[in-house]
Design a protein around this motif. Structure first.
Motif, PDB file in Angstrom:
ATOM      1  N   THR A  95       0.842  -1.098   0.019  1.00  0.00           N
ATOM      2  CA  THR A  95       0.081   0.120   0.116  1.00  0.00           C
ATOM      3  C   THR A  95       1.032   1.111  -0.011  1.00  0.00           C
ATOM      4  N   ASP A 277      -7.956   1.381 -18.071  1.00  0.00           N
ATOM      5  CA  ASP A 277      -7.633   0.228 -17.202  1.00  0.00           C
ATOM      6  C   ASP A 277      -8.733  -0.896 -17.274  1.00  0.00           C
ATOM      7  N   GLN A 281      -5.081  -6.268 -15.550  1.00  0.00           N
ATOM      8  CA  GLN A 281      -5.107  -7.668 -15.001  1.00  0.00           C
ATOM      9  C   GLN A 281      -5.928  -7.633 -13.677  1.00  0.00           C
ATOM     10  N   TRP A 282      -5.726  -6.717 -12.871  1.00  0.00           N
ATOM     11  CA  TRP A 282      -6.620  -6.535 -11.570  1.00  0.00           C
ATOM     12  C   TRP A 282      -8.021  -6.483 -12.033  1.00  0.00           C
ATOM     13  N   ASN A 283      -8.485  -5.820 -13.103  1.00  0.00           N
ATOM     14  CA  ASN A 283      -9.731  -5.328 -13.496  1.00  0.00           C
ATOM     15  C   ASN A 283     -10.329  -6.912 -14.097  1.00  0.00           C
ATOM     16  N   LYS A 285      -9.153  -9.738 -13.525  1.00  0.00           N
ATOM     17  CA  LYS A 285      -9.531 -10.663 -12.441  1.00  0.00           C
ATOM     18  C   LYS A 285     -10.752 -10.462 -11.550  1.00  0.00           C
ATOM     19  N   THR A 286     -10.897  -9.166 -11.295  1.00  0.00           N
ATOM     20  CA  THR A 286     -12.068  -8.879 -10.681  1.00  0.00           C
ATOM     21  C   THR A 286     -13.448  -9.412 -11.374  1.00  0.00           C
ATOM     22  N   ASP A 289     -13.594 -12.936 -11.542  1.00  0.00           N
ATOM     23  CA  ASP A 289     -14.129 -13.598  -9.940  1.00  0.00           C
ATOM     24  C   ASP A 289     -15.594 -13.305  -9.458  1.00  0.00           C
ATOM     25  N   THR A 371      -0.637  -5.453 -22.059  1.00  0.00           N
ATOM     26  CA  THR A 371      -1.368  -6.186 -21.046  1.00  0.00           C
ATOM     27  C   THR A 371      -2.065  -7.329 -20.978  1.00  0.00           C
ATOM     28  N   GLN A 388       3.959  -3.746 -16.352  1.00  0.00           N
ATOM     29  CA  GLN A 388       3.380  -2.743 -15.196  1.00  0.00           C
ATOM     30  C   GLN A 388       4.008  -1.234 -15.200  1.00  0.00           C
TER      31      GLN A 388
END
Ligand code: FAD
Ligand code: SF4
Lengths: 526, 448
Positions: A95, A277, A281-283, A285-286, A289, A371, A388
């Motif tokens: 963080t 974005d 990747q984070w998006n 994945k969200t 999931d 990406t 990244q």
């Protein structure tokens, strides 16, 4: 009426000053439970950092975030440095220091501001709204009979790059800098809107909620101004209502409600690559999931960009998105309307525009390619470049600085569409479609143009509309967002935005209608 | 390669230069004493009103001229000698030409009123006039009242300008109703009402007798033929314009009110031409006047003469008349000929429709025997130039115009449309049964 307006200005300034002072005010008391919560919420394993928190801030009172934040930031940096040196990578905290400071502050606000959220809301947002409306509404009378009311725009400090404009500029830029780079200073602002956020998503407000809420308020108030100023022009009225609707419902309410329903936060109208974005990747994945709705969003996002957006541009021009739906466009068309005349109309600016906007589009596409490649092949690098890092550069340079700080902060100086004209990759993409395959054009009415220049002056996209109109030529330009103001301000009824057959859409002419028919035929046949 | 010298950098001279450049390699020089670069005279009002800066009135960027090899000279031509093909400028320098084009525009009329040259009395034509007005009437503290003399297009523009700075305005109009030498009665009445709506003190049927001076030689008041004395600091003289040709008096070029030209825009002197506001046809073309002081005709003359100068002789042969203006908030367009009651011939009849509340109306002129469509005036509704031009060419009758009226509408999207009401009134008035056709892109673009 004038008196009412002056009272309005005073009230507005009180609200604005209170709002502007808030970041440096307030008391924060970090008690033991807060430290424990932070440690467990963030699964912090660094005993160094925990120890620092316990000795340096626990059970102490801080006046203003400026006395608390630096301690946390440096404690976190020190802890991470030590852990990295000792190769204790598990203990490194990912963080960011300022976000950490923000979340600690958010929990530890005590005293007047944190305890009187409603009252504070009124003293900031409330007074701002009341004051602004007191200034705006009397114009129904003050502007006189309906019509184009641009009197004095180039005489007033606020709209002619005078000192008021520069103050607005400084305020807007500072606001964006806080949002993007010093979010912990927004903590007090978040308190003001906590009740609203809790009633929508069930969660306390973060600084992005403040931004979203403020965006809606500013747009609504300035939409009232649009309704009054352009009450002679129903196109403007309908368009303003449309952007306002999409902002409040699609960009603000629906995503918050989705969060309450345990769904991913998503703005259904925000199309890739403006929504840069989306494929991060984070998006992904969200989305993957979160079950059915996640898959639907993924599907929708792709269809939106690949099918809906271009097909709509074919039928209506890119205006359906840029000045009817988009949030950036929405702010530009409401808050930004008083500054539309500042866009640079020179040929040079047009050249810069083409390089920049297409450059950003290329950047966005390459970044997304990297990406996706990284995502599917599960590597972090493409051809030796870290995906990244490319994403970080884009997010910082384009996402924050270009779109936010420059895009909106510079309204009073460079005009209200700097981002949309020079930076937005989605606009670049829509522009291609509009220029080469669309039914949209601005029709020039035969030979009626008197070259007065109102259309060019008030084009927010810096298009030299007159250059076409005075030659009797229709305006078919990729950057046109179809705001319709050229048509509104034209004193001779020369311009009309319309969708029609593609044949004859571009009609270059040398001799204008009204002259010798044979001469026109002779010269205009190409 | 000829050296083409153009006196005047207004719309006519500049259009000519642009077209000559497109067609040829001739050397081009434009001379003007008013401004370094071409600007749009029609936009002067917007500079004073703060809608634009002066630079916005310049249709071309400053590099344009060099890039297109058009030489610009800032100077005033005092003498033209067609025999030696030589011009003399005020500073004494001379310029020789192979072809000379006179495009010197107009100047405001002054009818010898006592006091017409006092300080604070001015017309509105040039950039200098604009600067003067900025000095004479910067705000309503310095200018407590302005009186405008002459009810034409420039007069009402000047009134609008002054009102934008909250300066009280008295508007003296010689006619019994505003611009009723051109507009029909219904139209003129509507504009009278609109002028009053803007808090302009409109005095119809009133002439200027005299402008009274204060002790410093500044205008202090005007006296009207009704015996009224109106205190004021600024007097705007807007009673029409005259060709700006005084410097040609000794040139032996044939002059009337303007520079006399034939259909090829040739003057009486060899290789000398005249275009724009200052040109006077020996006889008006069709229903046109010999001197046409409007933007569009200047432009058309420029387009036509360029051909002639580049070895492709062309008469000036304008098509159907059109024009436009804006009266405060009300836009006006006209296509074909609609004459006022004062000037129309017997065969011309009018059909008039006016909105019950808004300042919107149209007038259609037709031949009373054949019902042939002659022209239309529209106020507060925009109409398509192409469509009316085609109808005029094809000699359509009024029934046709009514039936396809939707094709002609050019208002922005979502505007309320009035075709149905117009056609209803027409049907009632003529006991007809016209059914409006839906708008058709195919018909609209049939010419494109
Ligand atoms: C306030 C205003 C509003 C108007 N609005 C409209 C409108 O809405 N629609 C419309 O159709 N028409 C309008 N007109 C009329 C229109 O502007 C003129 O018809 C048009 O500008 C004439 O163009 P021109 O090229 O003939 O001459 P001009 O534009 O007058 O140009 C002539 C130039 O020559 C220069 N010149 C003259 N003599 C000399 C000399 N001896 N040496 C050097 N230079 C010289 C002058 O200084 C001037 O710069 C308006 C006019 C005014 C003043
Ligand atoms: S505003 Fe209208 S008349 Fe003026 S330059 Fe533009 S198109 Fe021409």
């Amino acid at each position: 009426m004038k008196v009412l307006q002056n009272i309005g200005i005073v009230i507005f300034l009180v609200g604005l000053s209170t709002f502007a002072a808030l970041p440096l005010l307030g008391t924060f008391k970090v008690d033991k439970t807060i430290v424990q919560e932070i440690v467990s919420d963030n699964s912090i394993k660094s005993e160094l950092f925990i120890q620092d928190l316990e000795t340096k801030i626990q059970d102490k009172e801080f006046n203003g975030i400026q006395s608390l934040s630096p301690i946390i930031v440096s404690a976190l940096a020190n802890a991470n440095a030590t852990h990295r040196k000792n190769k204790e990578y598990k203990k490194v905290i990912y963080t960011k220091g300022r976000d950490m400071a923000g979340s600690i502050a958010k929990k530890s606000g005590v005293g007047f501001i944190a305890e009187n959220k409603g009252l504070m809301w009124f003293l900031t947002f409330g007074l701002g709204i009341i004051g602004a409306l007191l200034f705006i509404v009397p114009q129904v009378v003050l502007l006189g009979p309906k019509g184009i009311k641009n009197d004095g725009i180039y005489h007033q400090s606020s709209t002619n790059k005078g000192w008021i404009a520069w103050l607005v500029f400084i305020f807007l830029v500072s606001f964006y800098l806080v949002l993007y780079f010093r979010p912990e200073y927004a903590t007090n602002w978040t308190y003001l809107v906590d009740p609203i956020s809790e009633s929508l998503s069930g969660n306390p407000a973060g600084h992005w909620f403040v931004y979203g809420f403020m965006y809606c308020i500013v747009m609504s108030v300035m939409a009232v101004r649009m309704y009054i100023k352009y009450r002679n022009n129903i196109y403007q009225v309908v368009r303003t209502t449309s952007v306002l609707f999409f902002q409040i419902v699609f960009a603000f309410l629906i995503p918050e409600i989705m969060v309450r329903l345990q769904m991913p936060y998503y703005d259904f109208k925000n199309a890739f690559p403006l929504d840069y974005d989306f494929f991060f990747q984070w998006n992904l994945k969200t989305l993957l999931d979160s079950g059915g709705i996640g898959i639907f969003i993924l599907f929708w996002g792709i269809i939106l960009t690949l099918v809906i957006v271009p097909v709509m541009v074919y039928f209506f021009g890119k205006r359906w998105y840029c000045s009817w739906v988009c949030g950036c466009g929405g702010l530009a068309e409401t808050l930004g309307d008083p500054y539309r005349q500042h866009s640079d109309k020179s040929l040079f600016a047009w050249k810069v525009e083409r390089w920049l906007i297409h450059g950003v589009l290329l950047f966005a596409v390459v970044m997304t390619g990297m990406t996706l490649y990284s995502f599917f092949s599960e590597t972090g690098t493409v051809l030796g470049i870290k995906t990244q890092s490319v994403q970080n550069v884009y997010s910082l340079a384009v996402g924050s600085i270009f779109a936010g700080v420059i895009g909106t902060g510079f309204y009073p100086i460079f005009g209200n569409r700097v981002w949309c004209r020079f930076g937005c990759p989605l606009a670049a993409y829509l522009g291609f479609v509009q220029r080469f395959k669309s039914r949209f054009r601005i029709t020039t009415n035969g030979g009626q143009c008197i070259s007065c220049g109102n259309c060019s002056t008030y084009c927010e996209q810096g298009i030299d509309v007159r250059a076409y109109a005075q030659k009797g030529e229709n305006i078919v330009r990729s950057s046109c967002v179809g705001c319709g103001v050229c048509s509104a301000v034209c004193p001779r009824g020369v311009l009309k935005l319309e969708n029609g057959p593609e044949k004859g859409r571009i009609n270059s002419k040398d001799v204008l209608l009204g002259n010798d028919v044979n001469l026109m035929d002779l010269v205009n046949k190409k | 390669m000829n050296h083409i010298v153009i006196i005047g950098n207004g719309i006519s001279g500049v259009t000519l230069a642009r077209h000559v450049r497109k067609l040829s390699n001739n050397r081009i020089t434009i001379i003007s004493a008013e401004s370094d670069y071409f600007f749009s005279r029609t936009a002067l009002m917007y500079v004073y009103m703060g809608h634009m800066k002066f630079e916005h009135t310049q249709p071309y960027e400053n590099w344009f001229w060099k890039k297109n090899k058009i030489d610009l000279v800032n100077g005033f031509v005092e003498k033209v000698a067609p025999d030696s093909k030589k011009l003399t400028l005020k500073d004494g320098s001379t310029i020789t030409y192979d072809k000379l084009v006179i495009a010197t525009g107009s100047k405001p009329n002054k009818f010898g009123w006592p006091g017409q040259d006092l300080k604070g009395v001015q017309g509105l034509y040039s950039k200098q006039d604009l600067e003067l007005l900025e000095k004479n009437a910067p705000n309503n503290a310095i200018c407590n009242r302005a009186v405008i003399v002459g009810g034409g297009l420039i007069g009402i523009e000047m009134a609008e300008m002054l009102r934008s700075r909250k300066i009280p305005v008295t508007f003296l109009v010689r006619e019994k109703s505003f611009w009723n030498g051109v507009l029909t009665e219904g139209e003129s009445t509507m504009i009278n009402e609109h002028i009053l709506e803007h808090h302009i003190d409109l005095r119809l049927d009133t002439n200027l007798e005299e402008i009274i001076s204060d002790e410093n030689g500044r205008a202090r008041a005007v006296v009207t033929d009704k015996g009224d004395i109106i205190e004021c600091n600024v007097v705007g003289l807007t009673a029409g314009v005259t060709p700006n040709i005084d410097f040609l008096k000794e040139s032996c070029i044939e002059l009337g009110r303007g520079v006399k030209v034939n259909r090829f825009l040739e003057t009486s002197a060899k290789d000398v031409y005249a275009i724009g506001d200052c040109a006077e046809q020996h006889e008006g073309i069709g229903s046109r006047r010999p001197i046409e002081a409007v933007w569009y005709t200047g432009r058309m003359m420029g387009e036509a003469l360029a051909q002639t100068l580049c070895d492709n002789p062309r008469e000036y042969n304008p098509g159907h008349w059109f024009n436009s203006a804006k009266f405060l908030d009300v836009e006006y367009q006209t296509y074909g000929w609609v004459f006022s009651e004062r000037s129309k011939e017997d065969h011309e009849h009018h059909f008039h429709w006016r909105h019950p509340k808004e300042k919107i109306c149209i007038t259609i002129a037709y031949h009373k025997d054949t019902m042939k469509f002659l022209g239309i005036n529209t106020f507060g509704i925009r109409m398509r130039h192409e469509v009316f031009d085609q109808w005029l060419t094809e000699n359509k009758d009024v029934d046709h115009v009514m039936t396809y009226l939707k094709d002609a509408n050019f208002d922005p999207e979502f505007y309320k449309l009035y075709e149905a009401e117009i056609v209803n009134k027409y049907n009632a008035a003529f006991n007809k049964n016209i059914r409006l056709e839906k708008k058709s892109w195919k018909r609209i673009f049939s010419k494109a």
